[in-house]
Design an enzyme around this catalytic site. Structure first.
Site, mmCIF file in Angstrom:
data_model
loop_
_atom_site.group_PDB
_atom_site.id
_atom_site.type_symbol
_atom_site.label_atom_id
_atom_site.label_comp_id
_atom_site.label_asym_id
_atom_site.label_seq_id
_atom_site.Cartn_x
_atom_site.Cartn_y
_atom_site.Cartn_z
ATOM 1 N N GLN A 107 0.827 -1.204 0.000
ATOM 2 C CA GLN A 107 0.000 0.000 0.000
ATOM 3 C C GLN A 107 0.863 1.256 0.000
ATOM 4 O O GLN A 107 1.636 1.474 0.926
ATOM 5 C CB GLN A 107 -0.886 -0.024 1.247
ATOM 6 C CG GLN A 107 -1.567 1.298 1.544
ATOM 7 C CD GLN A 107 -2.429 1.221 2.788
ATOM 8 O OE1 GLN A 107 -3.465 0.573 2.786
ATOM 9 N NE2 GLN A 107 -2.008 1.877 3.851
ATOM 10 N N GLY A 108 0.725 2.062 -1.045
ATOM 11 C CA GLY A 108 1.502 3.302 -1.095
ATOM 12 C C GLY A 108 0.657 4.502 -0.753
ATOM 13 O O GLY A 108 0.299 5.296 -1.623
ATOM 14 N N TYR A 109 0.301 4.614 0.511
ATOM 15 C CA TYR A 109 -0.516 5.752 0.953
ATOM 16 C C TYR A 109 0.341 6.750 1.737
ATOM 17 O O TYR A 109 0.501 7.901 1.354
ATOM 18 C CB TYR A 109 -1.664 5.274 1.842
ATOM 19 C CG TYR A 109 -2.878 4.750 1.109
ATOM 20 C CD1 TYR A 109 -2.812 4.370 -0.240
ATOM 21 C CD2 TYR A 109 -4.112 4.635 1.753
ATOM 22 C CE1 TYR A 109 -3.934 3.881 -0.910
ATOM 23 C CE2 TYR A 109 -5.236 4.160 1.088
ATOM 24 C CZ TYR A 109 -5.150 3.779 -0.242
ATOM 25 O OH TYR A 109 -6.249 3.307 -0.886
ATOM 26 N N SER A 110 0.894 6.288 2.873
ATOM 27 C CA SER A 110 1.599 7.204 3.778
ATOM 28 C C SER A 110 2.822 7.817 3.109
ATOM 29 O O SER A 110 3.452 7.207 2.250
ATOM 30 C CB SER A 110 2.063 6.458 5.028
ATOM 31 O OG SER A 110 0.965 5.940 5.710
ATOM 32 N N GLU A 118 -13.008 -1.920 7.304
ATOM 33 C CA GLU A 118 -12.082 -1.849 8.432
ATOM 34 C C GLU A 118 -12.669 -2.466 9.699
ATOM 35 O O GLU A 118 -11.952 -3.042 10.504
ATOM 36 C CB GLU A 118 -11.664 -0.399 8.705
ATOM 37 C CG GLU A 118 -10.432 -0.004 7.902
ATOM 38 C CD GLU A 118 -10.125 1.477 7.988
ATOM 39 O OE1 GLU A 118 -10.671 2.153 8.880
ATOM 40 O OE2 GLU A 118 -9.337 1.944 7.144
ATOM 41 N N GLU A 174 -5.380 7.856 19.313
ATOM 42 C CA GLU A 174 -5.833 9.240 19.460
ATOM 43 C C GLU A 174 -6.801 9.601 18.330
ATOM 44 O O GLU A 174 -7.846 10.218 18.563
ATOM 45 C CB GLU A 174 -4.631 10.200 19.455
ATOM 46 C CG GLU A 174 -3.742 10.122 20.703
ATOM 47 C CD GLU A 174 -2.793 8.914 20.714
ATOM 48 O OE1 GLU A 174 -2.611 8.283 19.654
ATOM 49 O OE2 GLU A 174 -2.243 8.592 21.783
ATOM 50 N N SER A 190 4.451 -1.410 4.066
ATOM 51 C CA SER A 190 4.714 -2.732 4.631
ATOM 52 C C SER A 190 4.898 -3.746 3.520
ATOM 53 O O SER A 190 4.118 -3.798 2.578
ATOM 54 C CB SER A 190 3.553 -3.171 5.522
ATOM 55 O OG SER A 190 3.509 -2.363 6.658
ATOM 56 N N SER A 192 -4.267 5.991 14.632
ATOM 57 C CA SER A 192 -3.775 5.808 16.007
ATOM 58 C C SER A 192 -4.938 5.860 16.998
ATOM 59 O O SER A 192 -6.046 6.283 16.665
ATOM 60 C CB SER A 192 -2.784 6.916 16.354
ATOM 61 O OG SER A 192 -3.478 8.141 16.496
#
Lengths: 370, 393, 370, 393
Positions: free
Chosen positions: D126-129, D244, D380, D161, D378
Site C-alpha cells: 500500500q503506497g498511501y503514507s 475496516e 488518538e 509494509s 492511532s
C-alpha cells in the site's frame, strides 16, 4: 445470531421505561428516596399489577417463566432510572433458589408473584462471598431443622417477609458438600434482624439465628450448585441494571459537556473531555456486549460460570469507571445530591459488592478457567 | 544531596513528637484517616491546642504570630502530625485569607483578624466560586457597589465550604465592569452575621454537610473591609499560588493515615483463605498504593527542599496535587474493598443497631475523595497549567 | 535537606554528559551498537582514564569510595545517552559484593578500577530473582571449593573476565542461610558460558558449572545479606540510569510535538497530546524524587530495603510508561531504529528485568513491610 | 436476542474445524501467537491452501471469487482459525485493494487482478503514507503526471509494509493541485518491477523487517492502471471504512492465541513458590487480561451481528480497534513477564547457542505490539473519530 430484543422483550423494556420516567424521574429522586419503605411498597404493588413480579418465576412454579433476556429488558430500565426496588433479590434470586422446591415453595412463590410476599436470600457470612464459606449450622430434629448462626449481609433483606438461609448440615466452612438451604419466616423465634441502608437507597440487613425452626428447600446437603446457579441469574440481572445505569450516566454527561460553558466554550469542545467521554462510551459498549452475551447464553443454558464471573468483573470495572468519570466531568456539581450522576456512582459501587466484588469474581474466574 | 536531619532538627522532631503523643483523642482517628474533616468543634479545639503551644500558624512568619518555621521544620511537623493521626488544620483562614491579609491588608485588618485566626476564634469561609464560575473565576458576577462609607454586595456564591459554621467570609466581587474580565474584581471581608446573607446547604454524595450556597442580598459592609485596593482582588489571589504548593504538600503528607486504616481493616477482615491482609492479590494491590504514596512523599520532600533553598519548584505543587488526589481515591476505595459485604451497611435503620466498626467513615471517605480531583483546580485544569507553564505547550 | 548535587557531583555529572554527547550521540547510535564488544572496550579504557571505574570502589579496596549519590550523578548520564557500557555490573555491583573480601578481592578490584578486568555477578537461576532461590552447590575440598550448577542469567556477563557466583554451602533453595559467594575465572575448567544480547544492546550470558574450582568471597554460608546489600546499590544506580533515560525521552518527545505538524498545527497544540506529555513529566518527577531519596538515604546508611524495593517498582512502572508514551506520541517514526525513543523503551523494559522485575520487588516490598 | 448457532452453521463449523485440524504446522504457532507475521513464503503457502479449498477470499462476494459467507459464517471461520493458531491472512490485497478494484475498477482490472490476489500469486503493498502525511493523507505530495497513454509518478512513500516482497503496489498520487487538499488525488496500480522504484527498508524496534520507504522516480505506468476516475482516489478509500470494522473484528478474534501462549509460558516457568501460573498475583493479572479479551470478543460478536442484520454499527469498529490493540500490548507484555530473567536473552552471540524457547518471538511480539495503537488510525485518531461521529462532540 441476533442481538436485538424481540417484540415481547421490547414491549417489556418500553413498559419499564415509562414506569421509570413517571415514578423515578431524576427531579423527584430525593423525594422518592425519602419515602423509604412506604414508597417502595406502593410501587411494588404497581409492579405486581404490571405482571413484572411473576415474570421470572418458572412456569412450573406458577410464574411466566421469563428468562435472562426478558429480565435484562426489565433491569436495564431499573438501571437507567436508578429504581431502588429490590426486583433482582425478590423476583430473580429467590424464585431461582426456590424453583421446584416443593409445594411450600410454590405456594410462597405465588405470593411473591402477586407482590404479597418478599423473600431475601441470606447467604453471606463474615468470611465473604463464597457460597461454601459458611458456618451457620442446621440441626435435624426429626424432619424439622433448627438453624443457628449469623448472616453478615442479606441483600435487600430489610423489608423481607421470609429469608432463604444457607446453613451447613455437614462439613466445614469452605466445603461445598453439606450446604443446605432453608426458609425462615421473619417472625421466627430466635431470629434477630438488624437493618441497614446503603448509599444507593437499598435496604439490607444482617441476621442472627439461634435455634430457628427452618423449612428445607431442595435436597439436603447439595444446595451449593443450586445457589451458584441462582446467583448466576441474579448477577446477570444486576449486570443489565449496571449497563442501563452506565448508559444513563454517559447520556447525562454528554448533555452536560455540550451545554456547560467554561473559558467561553462548551467543555465538550475540549479534546481531553471528548476523549474521556469516548472512553466512557467504549466502556459502556464493552459492558453491554458482555452482558448481552452472558444473558443470551444463560437463556439457552450454555453460559459457563466463568463467562458470568468475567462479565461481573468487567461490568463492575467499567461501571465504576464510567460513573466516576461522569462525576469528574460534571465537576463540583457532579458530587451534589441534586444531580443524578453521583447516584449512579453509588449504585455502581454497591452493584459491585452485590453477590461478590470484582476481586472475588476475578479469583473465581481464574479458578474456573484453570 | 543530603536528606539527613541536622541535630537541631532532630531535637525539634522530638519536641513535636512529644506534643502529639497525647494530643489526639482516639475517637478522632477514623475520621481523620478517612480524609474527612472533624466536626467544627473538634477542629477548633485542635486549633486552640496548637495555638496554646505557639504552633497555631505553622506556615506564617513570626511577626504575624506564626512559628516562622523553616520548610524542614514544617516537614517534620507535618510528618509527626500525620504519624499521630492528627487532622489537617482548617486551611481557609490559615492558608487562604490570613496570608492575603498580612501581605495586602491594612494595619487595622492585620491587628484585628490575624490573632483571631490563630486562636481559632474566627472561622473563615471562602466566597470565590459562583454558579458558572468555578475554575473560571473571571466569569464572576457578584457585584459590590460603593455607597458612602459602605459597599453593598449582591450575588450568589457556590461551594462555600463551612459557611454554615463560619464567622466570616472573604468575598470576591465585581466593583467595575470595565476592562478585561479579570479586572474590576475586589476582595472584601464580610461578617457572616451581616443582614442579607442566606446560607443554603448543598447536599453531597457523601451525606456530610460541608458545603453551601451563599446568597448575598444587599449585604452592606464598611468600606474599610476592602482588602488592598479596589479592583485588584484578582491579583491578591495570586499570592496564594505559592502557598498552594504548601497546602498540597501538607495534604499529601497525610496520605499514610488512610493507608494505615486500610491495613488495619484488611488485618481484621476474615476471608475464606485466611485474613485479607495475607492474600497475595490484596497485598499486591495495597503495596502498589503504598509504593505510589512513597513516591508522593518523595515528591513532597523535594518540594520542601526547593522551598528551603528558595528555588522555583515549577509545576511540582500541581504534580503533588494531581497525584495525592488520585491516591486518596485509590486508598479509600481499597479501604471500602477491605470492608467486604458490610460496606453495604452505611447506616442503621433502627435504634440501637450500629453499622460496623469503620463504617460509614470509610465509605464516606471514598465518596468524599471523588471531589479531591475536582476542587482547588481539577486534575484537567492542573494538567493544562503544567502543559502551559512547565512544558511550554 | 538538600536535593541538589554538590560541586564535585556536578562535575562528575558534567563529565559524563560531555562523554555521552561525544561518544553516544543519537545520530551515531546505530553505528555504536554495531561495533559491539570492540567499541565497548575502547570506551571502557577511556572511562578508566577518567577515573570513573574506580570511583565506586571502597577506599579500603583501593578505590575512591564514591557513594550512591556520586554514582547517581554518573548513571543519569548513562541513561540520558543510553550508553551500553556495563558500569553498574562491573563497577558498582561487583565491587560491592567483593568489598573487604580479602587480599584476592582487593587485588582484582584494583584491576577493575583500571579497566583491565571486568567482573559480573552470576546470582540468578531458573527460579527467578530471589537471592536465596538457588540450587547451585559448592562442595568444600579442604579449603578449596568446587561449584556445580547453572546460572540462568548473568547481567552484562558476556564479556566478563571473572564471575561472582552464588552457590549453596548448606540448605535448600529458598533458605537464606547457606548461600555463599565465589569467584570463578572465565577460563575455569568445567565452566561453559553461553552469550546472548538483549534488545537494548547489553550483552549477557548464562553459565553452566561442573565442578568448577572457585575462590570464596566473604563468610561461608552468610552471603545472602551481602548480596542483597550489594544489589540495593546496583538497583539504585540503575534507577538513576532509568531517570536519565526517562527525562531524555520526555525531552525528545517535547521537541517532536512542538515541531511535528498534523492537520495544519503542531501536534503539541492538541490538548490530549499535552496532557499525555504532562503525565510523562509527572512520572519523571515521581521517579526522580524517589531515586534521589533512595540514593541519599543509601548514602547515609539509612535506606530501608523496602524503600529501595518500592523505588525499583515505581521507577520501572514510570519508566516503561514514559517510554511507551514517547513512542506512541512520535507515531510510526517512534518505532523506527533511527529515532532514539524506541531505544529508550527497550532499555526501560530491560532495566525493569535487571535484578528483579516490578512484580518481584512489589512482593518483596509487601513482605518487608508486613 | 439469540446467539445460538443455527444447524447449518453448526455443520459449517465442523467443516471449518476439520480443515484447520491439520493445516497449521507446529513451527508457525509461536510466531502467530506473538501477533507477528509469518514469513512471506509461509503466508503465501497458507493463502494457496485456503484458495485451493475455495476459501481464499472469505469476505468477498461470490462473483469475484469470494466465499460469499454471511457474517455468522465469517465469525465461525475466524473463531476456528484463531483456535487452531492459524495466522491472519495478509490483508493488503484481500481487504484493501481487492474490494476497491471490484467496486471501482475496470472489467479488465477485475479480470486480471482479483484471481491473482486470491491465489496468492500477487502480493500487494500500500503506497498511501508519506513523510509528513501519515494520519493526515490530505497532505500527500507524490505527483502523477499524464504523459500520453502513461502516467509518470514521482514521490516518496513511507511505511510501505512488505514492499520488499510485494509484486504490486497501489499508490495514491496527486494528479492535480487545484481545489481542496483532498481533491485531485488519484489511485493507481503499479508493478513493483517498473523502473524507477527504489525500496529502502525501515528498521524497527522489533528487529523484524516488515516496512519500507519507497522512492518513485519517474515511474511510468500505463494510464489503464488508473482505478476509477482521475482525482477521485480519496473517495475510493472510503469504501474501506466499512471493511475496516471487519479487519478489526478478525484481528481481535486472534487475541486468544496470545493469551494461550502466556498461559503456556507461565505454566513452564518455575519460581520460588511454585509455577508462575499458580501464583495468585500472576493469576489475577492474567485473569484481568483474559476477562478484557472476553469483553472484546463479545464486542466483535455484536459487530458481526450488526453486519448480519445490515445495521449501522456506528463507531464499534473503532472501539474494537482501540481495545484489541491495547490488549495485545498487555498480553505480549505479560508473556515477556512470564519468561522472567531470560527475556533478556534476545539473540545468541555465538554459533550453536540458542535463546530460550519462546524467545525472541515473545519479546518481538511485545515490541511490535507498540505499533498496533499507531497504525491504521492511532488510538488518538480513533478517539477523535468516535467523539465526532458517534457522540457529536
Amino acid at each position: 445470531m441476533q442481538f436485538a430484543f424481540n417484540d415481547e422483550q421490547q414491549m417489556l423494556r418500553d413498559s419499564v421505561e415509562r414506569f421509570g420516567e413517571e415514578q423515578w424521574s431524576a427531579a423527584d429522586r430525593l423525594k422518592r428516596l425519602a419515602e423509604g419503605a412506604e414508597g417502595t411498597a406502593r410501587r411494588w404493588a404497581q409492579m405486581a399489577e404490571l405482571g413484572w413480579l411473576m415474570l421470572p418465576i418458572a412456569e412450573s412454579d406458577g410464574g411466566l417463566g421469563g428468562g435472562p433476556v426478558e429480565i435484562m429488558a426489565i433491569m436495564e430500565g431499573f438501571g437507567r432510572h436508578l429504581m431502588t426496588e429490590a426486583y433482582v433479590s425478590h423476583c430473580v434470586l429467590a424464585p431461582a433458589l426456590m424453583q421446584d422446591g416443593g409445594a411450600h415453595c410454590t405456594a410462597l412463590l405465588e405470593q411473591v408473584g402477586t407482590g404479597q410476599v418478599r423473600i431475601a436470600a441470606a447467604l453471606i457470612e463474615d468470611e465473604g462471598f463464597d457460597v461454601a464459606s459458611i458456618r451457620a449450622a442446621a440441626q435435624a430434629d426429626g424432619d424439622r431443622f433448627n438453624v443457628t448462626g449469623g448472616k453478615a449481609h442479606v441483600e435487600d433483606g430489610a423489608d423481607a417477609d421470609w429469608y432463604l438461609v444457607s446453613a451447613r448440615t455437614a462439613g466445614v466452612s469452605g466445603e461445598r458438600e453439606g450446604v443446605s438451604l432453608f426458609l425462615v419466616p421473619r417472625s421466627a423465634d430466635g431470629l434477630t434482624v438488624r437493618r441497614f441502608r446503603s448509599v444507593d437507597g437499598h435496604r439490607h440487613c444482617s441476621l442472627d439465628l439461634v435455634d430457628v425452626a427452618a423449612i428445607p428447600v431442595g435436597a439436603i446437603g447439595g444446595a451449593a450448585d443450586r445457589i451458584d446457579a441462582a446467583l448466576d441469574r441474579a448477577i446477570v440481572a444486576h449486570l443489565a441494571e449496571a449497563v442501563g445505569s452506565m448508559e444513563a450516566a454517559v447520556a447525562a454527561t454528554l448533555d452536560y459537556v455540550r451545554t456547560r460553558q467554561q473559558f467561553g466554550a462548551p467543555i465538550g469542545s475540549f479534546q481531553v473531555v471528548q476523549h474521556k467521554v469516548v472512553d466512557m462510551s467504549v466502556a459502556c459498549e464493552e459492558a453491554r456486549a458482555l452482558t448481552m452475551v452472558a444473558a443470551s447464553q444463560l437463556a439457552s443454558g450454555g453460559a459457563a460460570s466463568s463467562l458470568i464471573a468475567a462479565a461481573k468483573v468487567r461490568v463492575a470495572q467499567c461501571g465504576i469507571a464510567v460513573a466516576q468519570q461522569a462525576v469528574q466531568l460534571h465537576g463540583g456539581v457532579g458530587t451534589s445530591e441534586e444531580l443524578v450522576v453521583s447516584h449512579h456512582l453509588r449504585r455502581q459501587m454497591m452493584l459491585d459488592l452485590a453477590h461478590g466484588d470484582r476481586d472475588h469474581h476475578k479469583a473465581r474466574f481464574a479458578e474456573l478457567t484453570r | 544531596m543530603n536528606l539527613d536531619l541536622a541535630p537541631e532538627d532532630r531535637a525539634f522532631q522530638q519536641e513535636v513528637r512529644a506534643f502529639f503523643a497525647d494530643s489526639i483523642p482516639e475517637e478522632w482517628k477514623t475520621t481523620v484517616r478517612a480524609g474527612l474533616r472533624l466536626s467544627p468543634e473538634n477542629l477548633v479545639a485542635y486549633q486552640r491546642r496548637l495555638a496554646d503551644r505557639g504552633w497555631g500558624a505553622p506556615t506564617w512568619p513570626k511577626e504575624y504570630g506564626g512559628t516562622g518555621w523553616t520548610p524542614q521544620q514544617l516537614h517534620i511537623f507535618w510528618s509527626e502530625a500525620s504519624a499521630a493521626d492528627a487532622p489537617a488544620q482548617f486551611h481557609q483562614g490559615l492558608e487562604l485569607i490570613g496570608p492575603i491579609i498580612f501581605t495586602y491588608g491594612s494595619q487595622a485588618q492585620k491587628d484585628f483578624y490575624l490573632p483571631r485566626i490563630i486562636s481559632g476564634e474566627d472561622w473563615w469561609c471562602q466566597g470565590y466560586s459562583e454558579p458558572g464560575a468555578g475554575s473560571d473565576l473571571a466569569a464572576l458576577r457578584t457585584r459590590a457597589t460603593r455607597d458612602g462609607d459602605d459597599y453593598v454586595i449582591n450575588g450568589h456564591k457556590m461551594w462555600t465550604s463551612y459557611a454554615h459554621v463560619a464567622d466570616r467570609m472573604f468575598v470576591l466581587a465585581r466593583t467595575s465592569t470595565e476592562g478585561r474580565r479579570q479586572q474590576g474584581i475586589s476582595l472584601m471581608l464580610v461578617d457572616m452575621d451581616t443582614p442579607g446573607i442566606r446560607i443554603s446547604p448543598i447536599h453531597t454524595l457523601d451525606e456530610k454537610h460541608h458545603t453551601n450556597e451563599v446568597f448575598l442580598d444587599d449585604v452592606r459592609i464598611p468600606a474599610a473591609n476592602l482588602v488592598g485596593e479596589e479592583g485588584m482582588g484578582w491579583n491578591y489571589g495570586k499570592v496564594l499560588l505559592d502557598r498552594e504548593r504548601m497546602v498540597a504538600a501538607a495534604t499529601a503528607m497525610f496520605l499514610p493515615q488512610t493507608l494505615r486504616a486500610v491495613r488495619e481493616a484488611a488485618t481484621r477482615r476474615r476471608t475464606t483463605g485466611g485474613l485479607l491482609i495475607d492474600k497475595p492479590e490484596f497485598r499486591a494491590k495495597l503495596a502498589q498504593v503504598e509504593i505510589e504514596a512513597l513516591a508522593v512523599q518523595a515528591m513532597v520532600l523535594r518540594l520542601m527542599a526547593d522551598a528551603a533553598a528558595g528555588a522555583d519548584s515549577g509545576p511540582r505543587g500541581s504534580m503533588v496535587k494531581l497525584r495525592w488526589s488520585e491516591l486518596t481515591q485509590q486508598a479509600t476505595a481499597l479501604w471500602v474493598e477491605a470492608l467486604g459485604p458490610k460496606a453495604q451497611h452505611f447506616a442503621a435503620l433502627d435504634e440501637g443497631a450500629a453499622p460496623p466498626q469503620d463504617m460509614p467513615l470509610a465509605l464516606q471517605g471514598a465518596l468524599y475523595a471523588r471531589v479531591t480531583t475536582i476542587y482547588g483546580g481539577s486534575s484537567e485544569i492542573q494538567r493544562n497549567i503544567i502543559a502551559r507553564r512547565a512544558l511550554g505547550l
